[in-house]
Every structure is written in C-alpha cells, then in structure tokens.
Design a protein around this motif. Structure first.
Motif, PDB file in Angstrom:
ATOM      1  N   ARG A  36       0.789  -1.224   0.000  1.00  0.00           N
ATOM      2  CA  ARG A  36       0.000   0.000   0.000  1.00  0.00           C
ATOM      3  C   ARG A  36       0.828   1.285   0.000  1.00  0.00           C
ATOM      4  O   ARG A  36       0.571   2.183  -0.803  1.00  0.00           O
ATOM      5  CB  ARG A  36      -0.976   0.034   1.194  1.00  0.00           C
ATOM      6  N   THR A  37       1.772   1.418   0.920  1.00  0.00           N
ATOM      7  CA  THR A  37       2.487   2.695   1.061  1.00  0.00           C
ATOM      8  C   THR A  37       3.136   3.158  -0.247  1.00  0.00           C
ATOM      9  O   THR A  37       2.960   4.326  -0.622  1.00  0.00           O
ATOM     10  CB  THR A  37       3.534   2.592   2.182  1.00  0.00           C
ATOM     11  N   ALA A  65      -3.813  14.047   1.884  1.00  0.00           N
ATOM     12  CA  ALA A  65      -3.819  13.420   3.206  1.00  0.00           C
ATOM     13  C   ALA A  65      -5.227  13.456   3.806  1.00  0.00           C
ATOM     14  O   ALA A  65      -5.703  12.458   4.352  1.00  0.00           O
ATOM     15  CB  ALA A  65      -2.830  14.132   4.124  1.00  0.00           C
ATOM     16  N   VAL A  66      -5.895  14.603   3.679  1.00  0.00           N
ATOM     17  CA  VAL A  66      -7.262  14.698   4.207  1.00  0.00           C
ATOM     18  C   VAL A  66      -8.161  13.689   3.500  1.00  0.00           C
ATOM     19  O   VAL A  66      -8.953  12.981   4.135  1.00  0.00           O
ATOM     20  CB  VAL A  66      -7.819  16.133   4.045  1.00  0.00           C
ATOM     21  N   GLY A  67      -7.998  13.575   2.185  1.00  0.00           N
ATOM     22  CA  GLY A  67      -8.775  12.591   1.429  1.00  0.00           C
ATOM     23  C   GLY A  67      -8.520  11.182   1.915  1.00  0.00           C
ATOM     24  O   GLY A  67      -9.436  10.374   2.042  1.00  0.00           O
ATOM     25  N   LEU A  68      -7.269  10.907   2.221  1.00  0.00           N
ATOM     26  CA  LEU A  68      -6.875   9.570   2.663  1.00  0.00           C
ATOM     27  C   LEU A  68      -7.466   9.257   4.043  1.00  0.00           C
ATOM     28  O   LEU A  68      -7.829   8.122   4.340  1.00  0.00           O
ATOM     29  CB  LEU A  68      -5.345   9.532   2.738  1.00  0.00           C
ATOM     30  N   ILE A  69      -7.563  10.277   4.863  1.00  0.00           N
ATOM     31  CA  ILE A  69      -8.078  10.069   6.218  1.00  0.00           C
ATOM     32  C   ILE A  69      -9.603   9.962   6.193  1.00  0.00           C
ATOM     33  O   ILE A  69     -10.188   9.095   6.830  1.00  0.00           O
ATOM     34  CB  ILE A  69      -7.623  11.221   7.142  1.00  0.00           C
ATOM     35  N   VAL A  70     -10.243  10.865   5.427  1.00  0.00           N
ATOM     36  CA  VAL A  70     -11.711  10.912   5.414  1.00  0.00           C
ATOM     37  C   VAL A  70     -12.305   9.896   4.429  1.00  0.00           C
ATOM     38  O   VAL A  70     -13.393   9.359   4.670  1.00  0.00           O
ATOM     39  CB  VAL A  70     -12.196  12.344   5.084  1.00  0.00           C
ATOM     40  N   ARG A  71     -11.637   9.626   3.329  1.00  0.00           N
ATOM     41  CA  ARG A  71     -12.022   8.623   2.330  1.00  0.00           C
ATOM     42  C   ARG A  71     -13.351   8.897   1.655  1.00  0.00           C
ATOM     43  O   ARG A  71     -14.016   7.988   1.179  1.00  0.00           O
ATOM     44  CB  ARG A  71     -12.083   7.221   2.961  1.00  0.00           C
ATOM     45  N   TYR A  96       5.289  24.646   7.195  1.00  0.00           N
ATOM     46  CA  TYR A  96       4.121  24.225   6.432  1.00  0.00           C
ATOM     47  C   TYR A  96       4.337  22.824   5.852  1.00  0.00           C
ATOM     48  O   TYR A  96       3.452  21.966   5.904  1.00  0.00           O
ATOM     49  CB  TYR A  96       3.840  25.233   5.316  1.00  0.00           C
ATOM     50  N   ALA A  97       5.554  22.589   5.346  1.00  0.00           N
ATOM     51  CA  ALA A  97       5.860  21.273   4.776  1.00  0.00           C
ATOM     52  C   ALA A  97       5.737  20.189   5.837  1.00  0.00           C
ATOM     53  O   ALA A  97       5.203  19.099   5.572  1.00  0.00           O
ATOM     54  CB  ALA A  97       7.270  21.266   4.182  1.00  0.00           C
ATOM     55  N   VAL A  98       6.196  20.482   7.048  1.00  0.00           N
ATOM     56  CA  VAL A  98       6.120  19.489   8.123  1.00  0.00           C
ATOM     57  C   VAL A  98       4.659  19.148   8.425  1.00  0.00           C
ATOM     58  O   VAL A  98       4.290  17.976   8.587  1.00  0.00           O
ATOM     59  CB  VAL A  98       6.851  19.997   9.386  1.00  0.00           C
ATOM     60  N   VAL A  99       3.814  20.190   8.461  1.00  0.00           N
ATOM     61  CA  VAL A  99       2.391  19.943   8.725  1.00  0.00           C
ATOM     62  C   VAL A  99       1.790  19.065   7.623  1.00  0.00           C
ATOM     63  O   VAL A  99       1.123  18.061   7.897  1.00  0.00           O
ATOM     64  CB  VAL A  99       1.614  21.272   8.830  1.00  0.00           C
ATOM     65  N   CYS A 100       2.076  19.428   6.373  1.00  0.00           N
ATOM     66  CA  CYS A 100       1.481  18.699   5.246  1.00  0.00           C
ATOM     67  C   CYS A 100       1.965  17.252   5.210  1.00  0.00           C
ATOM     68  O   CYS A 100       1.164  16.320   5.096  1.00  0.00           O
ATOM     69  CB  CYS A 100       1.820  19.381   3.917  1.00  0.00           C
ATOM     70  N   VAL A 101       3.261  17.069   5.295  1.00  0.00           N
ATOM     71  CA  VAL A 101       3.813  15.720   5.227  1.00  0.00           C
ATOM     72  C   VAL A 101       3.393  14.916   6.463  1.00  0.00           C
ATOM     73  O   VAL A 101       3.082  13.733   6.370  1.00  0.00           O
ATOM     74  CB  VAL A 101       5.353  15.763   5.075  1.00  0.00           C
ATOM     75  N   GLY A 102       3.360  15.596   7.613  1.00  0.00           N
ATOM     76  CA  GLY A 102       2.928  14.920   8.838  1.00  0.00           C
ATOM     77  C   GLY A 102       1.518  14.366   8.691  1.00  0.00           C
ATOM     78  O   GLY A 102       1.245  13.205   9.031  1.00  0.00           O
ATOM     79  N   LEU A 103       0.631  15.182   8.163  1.00  0.00           N
ATOM     80  CA  LEU A 103      -0.751  14.726   7.966  1.00  0.00           C
ATOM     81  C   LEU A 103      -0.795  13.567   6.972  1.00  0.00           C
ATOM     82  O   LEU A 103      -1.558  12.607   7.132  1.00  0.00           O
ATOM     83  CB  LEU A 103      -1.596  15.905   7.463  1.00  0.00           C
ATOM     84  N   PHE A 104       0.060  13.659   5.953  1.00  0.00           N
ATOM     85  CA  PHE A 104       0.106  12.591   4.948  1.00  0.00           C
ATOM     86  C   PHE A 104       0.590  11.283   5.578  1.00  0.00           C
ATOM     87  O   PHE A 104       0.068  10.207   5.265  1.00  0.00           O
ATOM     88  CB  PHE A 104       1.020  13.007   3.786  1.00  0.00           C
ATOM     89  N   VAL A 105       1.558  11.380   6.464  1.00  0.00           N
ATOM     90  CA  VAL A 105       2.050  10.170   7.124  1.00  0.00           C
ATOM     91  C   VAL A 105       0.932   9.541   7.974  1.00  0.00           C
ATOM     92  O   VAL A 105       0.743   8.323   7.980  1.00  0.00           O
ATOM     93  CB  VAL A 105       3.298  10.483   7.987  1.00  0.00           C
ATOM     94  N   ILE A 106       0.161  10.391   8.649  1.00  0.00           N
ATOM     95  CA  ILE A 106      -0.987   9.865   9.405  1.00  0.00           C
ATOM     96  C   ILE A 106      -1.934   9.141   8.443  1.00  0.00           C
ATOM     97  O   ILE A 106      -2.409   8.038   8.724  1.00  0.00           O
ATOM     98  CB  ILE A 106      -1.728  11.014  10.134  1.00  0.00           C
ATOM     99  N   LEU A 157      -1.170   7.732   5.648  1.00  0.00           N
ATOM    100  CA  LEU A 157      -0.533   6.473   5.219  1.00  0.00           C
ATOM    101  C   LEU A 157      -0.719   5.382   6.271  1.00  0.00           C
ATOM    102  O   LEU A 157      -1.064   4.239   5.951  1.00  0.00           O
ATOM    103  CB  LEU A 157       0.962   6.681   4.990  1.00  0.00           C
ATOM    104  N   ILE A 158      -0.492   5.761   7.521  1.00  0.00           N
ATOM    105  CA  ILE A 158      -0.610   4.768   8.596  1.00  0.00           C
ATOM    106  C   ILE A 158      -2.050   4.240   8.656  1.00  0.00           C
ATOM    107  O   ILE A 158      -2.281   3.031   8.734  1.00  0.00           O
ATOM    108  CB  ILE A 158      -0.187   5.392   9.951  1.00  0.00           C
ATOM    109  N   LEU A 159      -3.004   5.167   8.572  1.00  0.00           N
ATOM    110  CA  LEU A 159      -4.406   4.742   8.604  1.00  0.00           C
ATOM    111  C   LEU A 159      -4.725   3.839   7.419  1.00  0.00           C
ATOM    112  O   LEU A 159      -5.362   2.796   7.560  1.00  0.00           O
ATOM    113  CB  LEU A 159      -5.324   5.968   8.584  1.00  0.00           C
ATOM    114  N   ALA A 160      -4.269   4.233   6.229  1.00  0.00           N
ATOM    115  CA  ALA A 160      -4.580   3.455   5.026  1.00  0.00           C
ATOM    116  C   ALA A 160      -4.002   2.051   5.130  1.00  0.00           C
ATOM    117  O   ALA A 160      -4.586   1.084   4.645  1.00  0.00           O
ATOM    118  CB  ALA A 160      -4.035   4.154   3.786  1.00  0.00           C
ATOM    119  N   LYS A 161      -2.858   1.943   5.754  1.00  0.00           N
ATOM    120  CA  LYS A 161      -2.228   0.639   5.876  1.00  0.00           C
ATOM    121  C   LYS A 161      -2.953  -0.229   6.911  1.00  0.00           C
ATOM    122  O   LYS A 161      -3.066  -1.439   6.756  1.00  0.00           O
ATOM    123  CB  LYS A 161      -0.759   0.821   6.271  1.00  0.00           C
ATOM    124  N   ARG A 162      -3.437   0.426   7.943  1.00  0.00           N
ATOM    125  CA  ARG A 162      -4.070  -0.329   9.020  1.00  0.00           C
ATOM    126  C   ARG A 162      -5.515  -0.697   8.722  1.00  0.00           C
ATOM    127  O   ARG A 162      -6.002  -1.750   9.136  1.00  0.00           O
ATOM    128  CB  ARG A 162      -4.033   0.504  10.307  1.00  0.00           C
TER     129      ARG A 162
END
Ligand SMILES: Nc1ncnc2c1ncn2[C@@H]1O[C@H](COP(=O)(O)OP(=O)(O)O)[C@@H](O)[C@H]1O
Ligand SMILES: [Mg+2]
Lengths: 253, 348
Positions: A90-91, A156-162, A233-243, A245-250
């Motif tokens: 997935r990742t 990232a928001v799309g990935l979390i909310v789906r 800003y990049a840290v916030v964006c990438v951080g949310l994306f990592v969250i 990713l983790i959700l999508a994998k789990r």
C-alpha cells in the motif's frame, strides 16, 4: 518509477483533473487580468509583483480539490482495492500518488503565478512589475511550492476521510472559516494565528513586506522567516500525509 | 493452493467469519457456498489482504498476500465488477493495472481479446452492461496469467448466456491446472460449476467435501402421508421405528406427516396391514436450495456435526440430516433455480 507511471495513467485517464487544472489557471489568471485592466493610473505605483498574486488562493483551492478527489474517487469507485491488490504493501502506491499529484499541482501553481504576473505586465507595462529582489521572486515563483505542499495536505485529508464531499467540506471550512475565525478569539487568537498552517504557508510568500490594500494579507510578528515558514508548512502537510498512510495501511480497504 | 487457518473477522459486534479453516486445491474448481451474509466476500477480501483478519491466517502457495512480489502474476481476483472508474476506458483501466506489476502492455490487448471486449476497449467502463463489466473484471484477473484465481459471485445478475460462458471459462482455467475458487449463494449454480465445495453458514465452516457428496446429503427424500386418523397413523409409523415429523397445514395442503428415509411402498404396505385409510401418500424430494438454506442458516452447530461426518467420506443415507428442512413451502425463485440445476445436471 513504475508506480509513478501507474499514477500518471490513472490521473490523466479521467477528465476531472484536466478540468481542475484548466479552472485553476483560468480563474487565477482571469481575475488578475481583470484586476490589472481596472487598476486606476493613480494606483499604478502600488501594482507590484505581490499584488499580481492576490488571487492565487482560488486556484489553490481548486487544485486541493483535485488532490483530494484523486484519492477519494478511488475509494468511491473501489479502485483503491484494485490498487492495493496490485501493491499490497500500500504505502509505495500512495506515496507515488502523492508525488504525481503534488508535482502536477506545483506545475499548475507556477503556471498560474507566472501567467498572472505575465498578463499583468502585458496589460500594465508601466507598473513596477519587474522581478528584482528575492522577495519579488518569492512573491511569484513561491506560489508553485505552496500549491505543491497544499496538494499533499489535501491528499492526506482525502486519505483520512475517504469520502469526497466530506473531505472537501472539511478543507473548505478549515481554510475559509476556521483560519479566519480562530484569530478572532480574545487574548489567544493572535498567538494562535501565528501557528495556523495556511497563515504560516502564506508567510513564505509575503514575509517581510508591508501589507498592501490589494495584495495577499501579511501578518505581523510571525515566528519564522519565509523559508522557516515553508519548512513549518511542509512538516504539517507531510505529517498529515504520514498519518493518512498509517491509517490506510491499518484499515480495511 | 489456498490455505486458511482459523480465519476470523469481526466488524464491531458482528462476527462475519468465525474460525474458518479450509484448503483450496489446484486443478479443480472449488465452490465457496453459503447464503448471503455468510461471510464469503469477507473471506475473499482477507485472502487478498484487503481486510485484516481479526484472528487466523490465510496463505496462498505458502505466503500471505502482502508478501507476494508483483501479486497480479500469482493471484487474479474478481470480487466486484464495478471496481473500475466509470469515466476510464476499459483499456486505460487494464493499462494501469498491468503497469503496476510490470506486465507488458500487449498483455492488455490479449486479455481484452480473451474476454471478448476488444471492440469496446476504448469506451468508458461506466457505460458497460453488467455482463461486460464482469468480463472486464475477469480480464483484470487474468492480466498476470496467475495460477490462483478468485471469483466472488461471478454470475450474479448475468443472463443465461453469460452464466454459461463464465462456467465454461472456470472449467477451462481449472483444466489448465490453476486453483479456481468461486463463491456463490446458489447450490444449483455450484452443482454445475464446482467439483469441490467449501460450505459456510454464518461465518462458520459447515462442510468441505465433494460437490456430489454434499448434494446427496442435502437432498434426502421423504414421504408425505395424510389420513383421517392422524394420531393412529403417527403411532403406527413410530411403532415401526420411523422418524415422523408433523407438518402443520400450510401452502402445501392440510396437516400431514413427513417420514424421511423411507419409500411410499414401505409406508403403503405398513398402513395397509393395519387397515388405516390414507388420503395422501407422496414421495417428496426436497428442494435442493431449501435444504441448503436450512443447513446453512438454521441450527448451524448441529448440522456442522452431521455433515462433518459426510466430509470424511461417509455420506450414509442413515444420517438424520434434518428432515425438517423439507417441510417449508419453497420460495418460487429458489424452486426455479433448483429445477434449473436438475436439468443442467442431467445434461452433463
Ligand atoms: N465492512 C463491513 N462492516 C461491517 N459489517 C460487514 C462488513 N462487511 C461485511 N459485513 C457483515 O459481515 C457479514 C458477512 O458479509 P459478507 O462477507 O458480505 O457475506 P457474503 O459475501 O457471504 O454475502 C454480514 O453480516 C455483513 O453484514
Ligand atoms: Mg458477498
């Protein structure tokens, strides 16, 4: 590399990304040209490169919607399952999607920025629009970087909310309402504003310049300079994306 | 080969799949049979690594799906025909799937040819009929020329022609030595498609057995008798050691008795000897589907015991495999399906 090709095929084999790209560009450049054409001669000295970018948020929102849809439509039509069948870890597939979508948004951002600035110079050749200082370069070319990172955030928001409508509504409410309302809270509001992602992201473009009546807003007393703001800003964006990713994998697909 | 070990899936408080263990062998079509909601799709999603099992494991040729490198080359799946973006053409859909596992682009045209979609390859998949979408799903499954194939209810909603096509297709795949695992909620369909059956009800294994053994087990016959003196009749029959069940008046007619594992001759002679009058004496072959619904939906635990014996190779007629299943009025749709099965079965 293979997965980048895959995501490129996916993105460009439907129509909505094309529409988003066209709308983002037309909206931003169109608004700027109207603004340039209607600027009074007495206001010309204030028509700086920064002012030509006053409309970049419109295109940005459209490209964020595109980035969100790039993942939520996969959930909507269950093609995400086909994707995960092909790439069961997935990742890598999701990272490839983020890279493709973010690059595209970045390119569109640069096109809208340069387009807006270019059309302004064409319409008002006498305005002080030449790019000289680093500040002025950032005013124009920095916009693409903001688009790029914002696309990662939207994905990232799309990935979390789906879910398309939900994700887009959350983004719009946050972007248009919360970031404007939170600073109004007494006492802590101002302090809060200095750490709101989009405020800081904008600061990358406008940091260190005086606020003008027509250009993008400039917030005083930000904690970071331009590049520091971009990193935050990049840290916030990438951080949310990592969250995401983790959700999508789990989660079950 | 697919091996499931204690596979379990909970969604909140629903237990969709409950401690399921089975193996699917290559070279034959294995049917995965169970009524709607039995947990077939959930099991298939777990096999494919889409849903995470709450407990247990499932392996394909010894490895978990997530461990497969370029999995499309080893496993092909059609879980739902509509896993396609409606605005994407069939070819674009196959093209990205192929690219993801480094399959040559010409393979896309090959599989389109195999399923007969070459003519509409450039059309939006959203405009496809169910039959065409199903074929596109099969083309997707075949892309990597995999040795293991999974199909979830592939004939649902298809016309007879499409059903026949898919059935033949599965047989061909199995004849080529592949592992073919296909789910259905229709025993009649599975009777024609599968050589082996894994039967589940409410998420639990009911039987893993050959199709023939399961059908013999599920469709035991019984005799229906009715007369003016029902109580005496009942006494005479039970006096001979026969299991007798009361059938209340219903759509089938007035109240009667149902006697499994016997013949009309036997009962006729028995009753004649004591001089009882009969108003009805009829052999009843249970509807296959009806029997199956009872087996998988009813007292699952009880039947699981009865049939586990059958699975071990003793489909003895003496096993009391739930005569009650024969009593209810069969639903019309089910009846038709069963009739279809009989006809097709004769033809084979
Ligand atoms: N994603 C899910 N969330 C909650 N419950 C589910 C989910 N998927 C399946 N179920 C439940 O699990 C049970 C088994 O469903 P399913 O595997 O679809 O059965 P089948 O394919 O045999 O018809 C059903 O009761 C269904 O409602
Ligand atoms: Mg199902």
């Amino acid at each position: 590399m293979t997965l980048l090709t895959v995501e490129r095929i996916k993105l460009f084999s439907t129509r909505s990304p094309w529409w988003c790209m066209i709308i983002a560009t037309a909206l931003t450049v169109g608004l700027t040209s109207v603004f340039a054409a209607t600027t009074k001669p007495s206001d010309l000295p204030e028509f700086t490169p920064s002012v030509t970018q006053f409309a970049f948020n419109f295109g940005l929102v459209v490209m964020m919607v595109m980035a969100t849809l790039a993942v939520t439509t996969e959930y909507r039509f269950s093609t995400i399952r086909s994707t995960f069948l092909a790439v069961p870890t997935r990742t890598p597939a999701l990272v490839a999607k983020a890279v493709v979508v973010a690059l595209l948004a970045g390119i569109v951002g640069e096109i809208t920025a340069v387009g807006s600035w270019g059309i302004a110079t064409l319409i008002q050749p006498d305005a002080p629009l030449t790019l000289d200082t680093a500040q002025e370069y950032r005013n124009v070319f920095g916009v693409g970087l903001l688009y790029l990172l914002s696309a990662v955030l939207a994905l990232a928001v799309g990935l979390i909310v789906r879910q398309s409508a939900g994700a887009v509504v959350i983004e719009l409410i946050y972007l248009l309402l919360l970031e404007n309302l939170l600073p109004a809270i007494p006492r802590i509001g101002d302090h809060l504003q200095h750490w709101l992602p989009f405020a800081v992201g904008n600061n990358f473009i406008v940091a260190g310049q005086p606020e003008t009546s027509d250009g993008p807003p400039v917030i005083e007393g930000m904690p970071f300079g331009p590049w520091g703001s971009l990193v935050y800003y990049a840290v916030v964006c990438v951080g949310l994306f990592v969250i995401g990713l983790i959700l999508a994998k789990r989660r079950d697909a | 080969m697919i091996e499931a070990q204690g596979l379990t899936k909970r969604y909140g408080r629903t237990v969709a799949v409950n401690d399921l263990s089975f193996t699917v062998q290559p070279g034959k079509v294995t049917g995965f049979l169970g009524p709607n909601g039995a947990g077939k799709s959930t099991t298939m999603r777990m096999i494919l690594g889409l849903d995470r099992p709450s407990a247990g494991t499932v392996r394909i040729d010894g490895r978990r799906y997530a461990e497969l490198k370029q999995p499309l080359r080893q496993v092909g799946a059609l879980l739902e025909a509509k896993w396609v973006h409606p605005n994407r053409s069939a070819r674009s859909h196959l093209r990205w799937m192929a690219a993801s596992n480094r399959l040559p682009a010409k393979r896309v045209d090959e599989v389109l040819e195999i399923v007969g979609l070459t003519g509409v390859a450039g059309k939006r998949a959203g405009g496809f009929s169910l039959g065409m979408a199903q074929r596109l799903g099969i083309a997707t499954a075949l892309l990597g020329d995999p040795g293991v194939l999974l199909f979830d209810e592939p004939v649902n909603g298809l016309d007879p022609e499409g059903i026949l096509w898919i059935r033949r297709f599965m047989h061909r795949l199995a004849d080529e030595g592949r592992t073919v695992f296909v789910s259905s909620h229709l025993l009649s369909e599975m009777a024609l498609t599968a050589q082996e059956l894994i039967v589940i009800g409410r998420g639990r294994l009911i039987a893993q057995t050959s199709t023939r053994a399961f059908i013999d087990m599920a469709s035991e016959s019984a005799v229906r008798v009715r007369g003016p003196e029902m109580e005496r009749l009942h006494g005479v029959l039970t006096g001979q050691g026969l299991a007798v069940r009361d059938v209340p008046a219903g759509d089938d007619g007035p109240a009667a008795l149902l006697v499994p594992n016997t013949s009309t001759e036997q009962i006729g002679e028995l009753v004649g000897r004591v001089g009882l009058v009969l108003h009805e004496l009829a052999a009843q072959r249970g509807s296959l589907e009806q029997a199956f619904i009872q087996l998988t939906g009813g007292e699952v635990e009880y039947h699981a015991g009865a049939l586990a014996g059958a699975g071990n190779g003793s489909p003895s007629a003496g096993t009391p495999a739930a005569p009650a299943q024969l009593t209810g009025p069969p639903a019309r749709g089910v009846q038709t399906a069963a009739a279809d099965a009989t006809r097709g079965g004769d033809a084979r």
